[in-house]
Design a protein around this motif. Structure first.
Motif, PDB file in Angstrom:
ATOM      1  N   GLN A  91       0.867  -1.172   0.000  1.00 57.13           N
ATOM      2  CA  GLN A  91       0.000   0.000   0.000  1.00 57.13           C
ATOM      3  C   GLN A  91       0.905   1.223   0.000  1.00 57.13           C
ATOM      4  OE1 GLN A  91      -2.391  -0.329   3.530  1.00 57.13           O
ATOM      5  NE2 GLN A  91      -3.736  -1.877   2.668  1.00 57.13           N
ATOM      6  N   GLY A  92       0.732   2.105  -0.970  1.00 55.74           N
ATOM      7  CA  GLY A  92       1.647   3.229  -1.090  1.00 55.74           C
ATOM      8  C   GLY A  92       0.952   4.523  -1.459  1.00 55.74           C
ATOM      9  N   THR A  93       1.677   5.613  -1.238  1.00 59.16           N
ATOM     10  CA  THR A  93       1.233   6.944  -1.632  1.00 59.16           C
ATOM     11  C   THR A  93       2.406   7.680  -2.256  1.00 59.16           C
ATOM     12  OG1 THR A  93      -0.431   7.104   0.115  1.00 59.16           O
ATOM     13  CG2 THR A  93       0.339   9.166  -0.843  1.00 59.16           C
ATOM     14  N   ALA A  94       2.183   8.242  -3.437  1.00 61.21           N
ATOM     15  CA  ALA A  94       3.186   9.059  -4.114  1.00 61.21           C
ATOM     16  C   ALA A  94       2.647  10.468  -4.263  1.00 61.21           C
ATOM     17  CB  ALA A  94       3.525   8.473  -5.485  1.00 61.21           C
ATOM     18  N   LEU A  95       3.504  11.450  -3.997  1.00 60.01           N
ATOM     19  CA  LEU A  95       3.162  12.857  -4.146  1.00 60.01           C
ATOM     20  C   LEU A  95       4.123  13.484  -5.138  1.00 60.01           C
ATOM     21  CD1 LEU A  95       2.854  13.775  -0.355  1.00 60.01           C
ATOM     22  CD2 LEU A  95       0.975  13.217  -1.900  1.00 60.01           C
ATOM     23  N   ALA A  96       3.614  14.334  -6.023  1.00 59.01           N
ATOM     24  CA  ALA A  96       4.476  15.023  -6.975  1.00 59.01           C
ATOM     25  C   ALA A  96       3.864  16.375  -7.309  1.00 59.01           C
ATOM     26  CB  ALA A  96       4.680  14.202  -8.243  1.00 59.01           C
ATOM     27  N   ALA A  97       4.745  17.322  -7.654  1.00 52.84           N
ATOM     28  CA  ALA A  97       4.305  18.685  -7.966  1.00 52.84           C
ATOM     29  C   ALA A  97       4.133  18.931  -9.445  1.00 52.84           C
ATOM     30  CB  ALA A  97       5.312  19.691  -7.397  1.00 52.84           C
ATOM     31  N   ALA A  98       4.451  17.951 -10.297  1.00 48.52           N
ATOM     32  CA  ALA A  98       4.375  18.139 -11.741  1.00 48.52           C
ATOM     33  C   ALA A  98       3.919  16.834 -12.393  1.00 48.52           C
ATOM     34  CB  ALA A  98       5.746  18.560 -12.284  1.00 48.52           C
ATOM     35  N   PRO A  99       3.189  16.909 -13.530  1.00 51.57           N
ATOM     36  CA  PRO A  99       2.865  18.124 -14.302  1.00 51.57           C
ATOM     37  C   PRO A  99       1.846  19.029 -13.627  1.00 51.57           C
ATOM     38  CG  PRO A  99       1.760  16.233 -15.234  1.00 51.57           C
ATOM     39  CD  PRO A  99       2.662  15.694 -14.172  1.00 51.57           C
ATOM     40  N   VAL A 100       1.041  18.450 -12.702  1.00 52.18           N
ATOM     41  CA  VAL A 100       0.198  19.217 -11.776  1.00 52.18           C
ATOM     42  C   VAL A 100       0.379  18.569 -10.408  1.00 52.18           C
ATOM     43  CG1 VAL A 100      -1.519  19.950 -13.485  1.00 52.18           C
ATOM     44  CG2 VAL A 100      -1.825  17.769 -12.270  1.00 52.18           C
ATOM     45  N   GLY A 101       0.097  19.314  -9.350  1.00 48.22           N
ATOM     46  CA  GLY A 101       0.202  18.718  -8.031  1.00 48.22           C
ATOM     47  C   GLY A 101      -0.813  17.590  -7.860  1.00 48.22           C
ATOM     48  N   TYR A 102      -0.344  16.426  -7.384  1.00 51.92           N
ATOM     49  CA  TYR A 102      -1.250  15.299  -7.209  1.00 51.92           C
ATOM     50  C   TYR A 102      -0.773  14.391  -6.081  1.00 51.92           C
ATOM     51  CZ  TYR A 102       2.127  12.362  -9.769  1.00 51.92           C
ATOM     52  OH  TYR A 102       3.253  11.692 -10.173  1.00 51.92           O
ATOM     53  N   ALA A 103      -1.725  13.625  -5.570  1.00 52.48           N
ATOM     54  CA  ALA A 103      -1.449  12.504  -4.675  1.00 52.48           C
ATOM     55  C   ALA A 103      -1.935  11.241  -5.367  1.00 52.48           C
ATOM     56  CB  ALA A 103      -2.160  12.689  -3.342  1.00 52.48           C
ATOM     57  N   CYS A 104      -1.126  10.211  -5.336  1.00 53.75           N
ATOM     58  CA  CYS A 104      -1.457   8.945  -5.988  1.00 53.75           C
ATOM     59  C   CYS A 104      -1.399   7.838  -4.935  1.00 53.75           C
ATOM     60  CB  CYS A 104      -0.469   8.669  -7.130  1.00 53.75           C
ATOM     61  SG  CYS A 104      -0.713   7.089  -7.967  1.00 53.75           S
ATOM     62  N   HIS A 105      -2.537   7.238  -4.648  1.00 58.83           N
ATOM     63  CA  HIS A 105      -2.628   6.163  -3.664  1.00 58.83           C
ATOM     64  C   HIS A 105      -2.804   4.835  -4.408  1.00 58.83           C
ATOM     65  CE1 HIS A 105      -3.290   9.419  -0.795  1.00 58.83           C
ATOM     66  NE2 HIS A 105      -4.238   9.864  -1.594  1.00 58.83           N
ATOM     67  N   TYR A 106      -2.075   3.808  -3.995  1.00 59.00           N
ATOM     68  CA  TYR A 106      -2.184   2.543  -4.700  1.00 59.00           C
ATOM     69  C   TYR A 106      -2.120   1.358  -3.748  1.00 59.00           C
ATOM     70  CZ  TYR A 106       2.954   2.378  -4.304  1.00 59.00           C
ATOM     71  OH  TYR A 106       4.237   2.372  -3.826  1.00 59.00           O
ATOM     72  N   GLU A 107      -2.690   0.261  -4.215  1.00 59.54           N
ATOM     73  CA  GLU A 107      -2.635  -1.025  -3.523  1.00 59.54           C
ATOM     74  C   GLU A 107      -2.254  -2.072  -4.560  1.00 59.54           C
ATOM     75  OE1 GLU A 107      -5.354  -3.663  -0.435  1.00 59.54           O
ATOM     76  OE2 GLU A 107      -6.339  -2.358  -1.894  1.00 59.54           O
ATOM     77  N   LEU A 108      -1.254  -2.871  -4.252  1.00 59.35           N
ATOM     78  CA  LEU A 108      -0.693  -3.823  -5.209  1.00 59.35           C
ATOM     79  C   LEU A 108      -0.619  -5.210  -4.584  1.00 59.35           C
ATOM     80  CD1 LEU A 108       0.929  -4.511  -7.855  1.00 59.35           C
ATOM     81  CD2 LEU A 108       2.968  -3.793  -6.609  1.00 59.35           C
ATOM     82  N   GLN A 109      -1.050  -6.212  -5.347  1.00 58.75           N
ATOM     83  CA  GLN A 109      -0.974  -7.600  -4.895  1.00 58.75           C
ATOM     84  C   GLN A 109      -0.399  -8.452  -6.024  1.00 58.75           C
ATOM     85  OE1 GLN A 109      -2.478  -9.285  -1.760  1.00 58.75           O
ATOM     86  NE2 GLN A 109      -0.824 -10.552  -2.555  1.00 58.75           N
TER      87      GLN A 109
END
Length: 212
Positions: A32-50
């Motif tokens: 279970q992870g969360t990635a944050l980035a300021a480009a190309p627009v500010g976003y939060a990306c939450h994911y679950e991987l199995q």
């Protein structure tokens, strides 16, 4: 799945951002992870991987969100075929246009059969998913032959899914050369195949101690 005691943290090197993931490797990979980035627009990306016990992707759920928009995609692999479902709210294209970027593709993929023959999902900008073929193909040993593979590549933040060809070559000394049609980098990994350094993208950080 209960509390996940193992965790990794990367800082992005290409754009301001970071990624944190909690995981379990007792029966393949669950993360279970969360990635944050300021480009190309500010976003939060939450994911679950199995994955299955052999580290083939079984399911990847992703949700990306920013100001005025949110998107989701779920990829499931069973009996060699992918199922892809999506969701969308708001207007990502408006946010991209305001930042001076072109419109994004739609989330998901029109024809999932284009992914036939792929056994790995690759989440754009995430060093975690490079571990999947490394472990699945057992590339942590001595230098060997190159492996050309097809992957289900999830672009972030659009969550468009495309088929992509990638090449992984074990170089020895915990280094793996990763290459696509337009890019190559020599990844440094730990004894479990998790990325320590991905030149130009991310470097792992030990919380409280700085870069590892």
């Amino acid at each position: 799945m209960g509390l996940l005691s193992a965790g990794l943290f990367w800082e992005r090197r290409d754009v301001p951002g970071a990624e944190q993931v909690r995981l379990d490797t007792r029966n393949g990979l669950y993360a279970q992870g969360t990635a944050l980035a300021a480009a190309p627009v500010g976003y939060a990306c939450h994911y679950e991987l199995q994955t299955d016990p052999g580290w083939t992707t079984a399911r990847l759920d992703v949700r990306a969100e920013g100001a005025g928009w949110a998107r989701g995609v779920r990829l499931e692999l069973a009996a060699g075929r992918w199922r892809v479902t999506t969701s969308e709210q708001g207007d990502l294209d408006a946010a991209l246009a305001a930042a001076g970027h072109p419109a994004a593709g739609l989330p998901g993929i029109e024809d999932p059969d284009r992914l036939y023959g792929a056994f790995d999902a690759d989440l754009g900008g995430s060093p975690l998913t490079n571990t999947l073929p490394i472990r699945r193909l057992d590339l942590l040993g001595t230098p060997g032959v190159s492996h050309r593979l097809s992957v289900a590549w999830v672009l972030v933040p659009s969550l468009e899914v495309v088929q992509a060809d990638q090449i992984y070559t074990p170089l020895g000394d915990r280094r793996i050369r990763f290459a696509s049609e337009t890019f190559a980098a020599d990844l440094t990994v730990d004894d479990e195949g998790f990325v320590i350094d991905y030149p130009g993208l991310a470097r792992r950080v030990t919380p409280g101690r700085g870069s590892s």
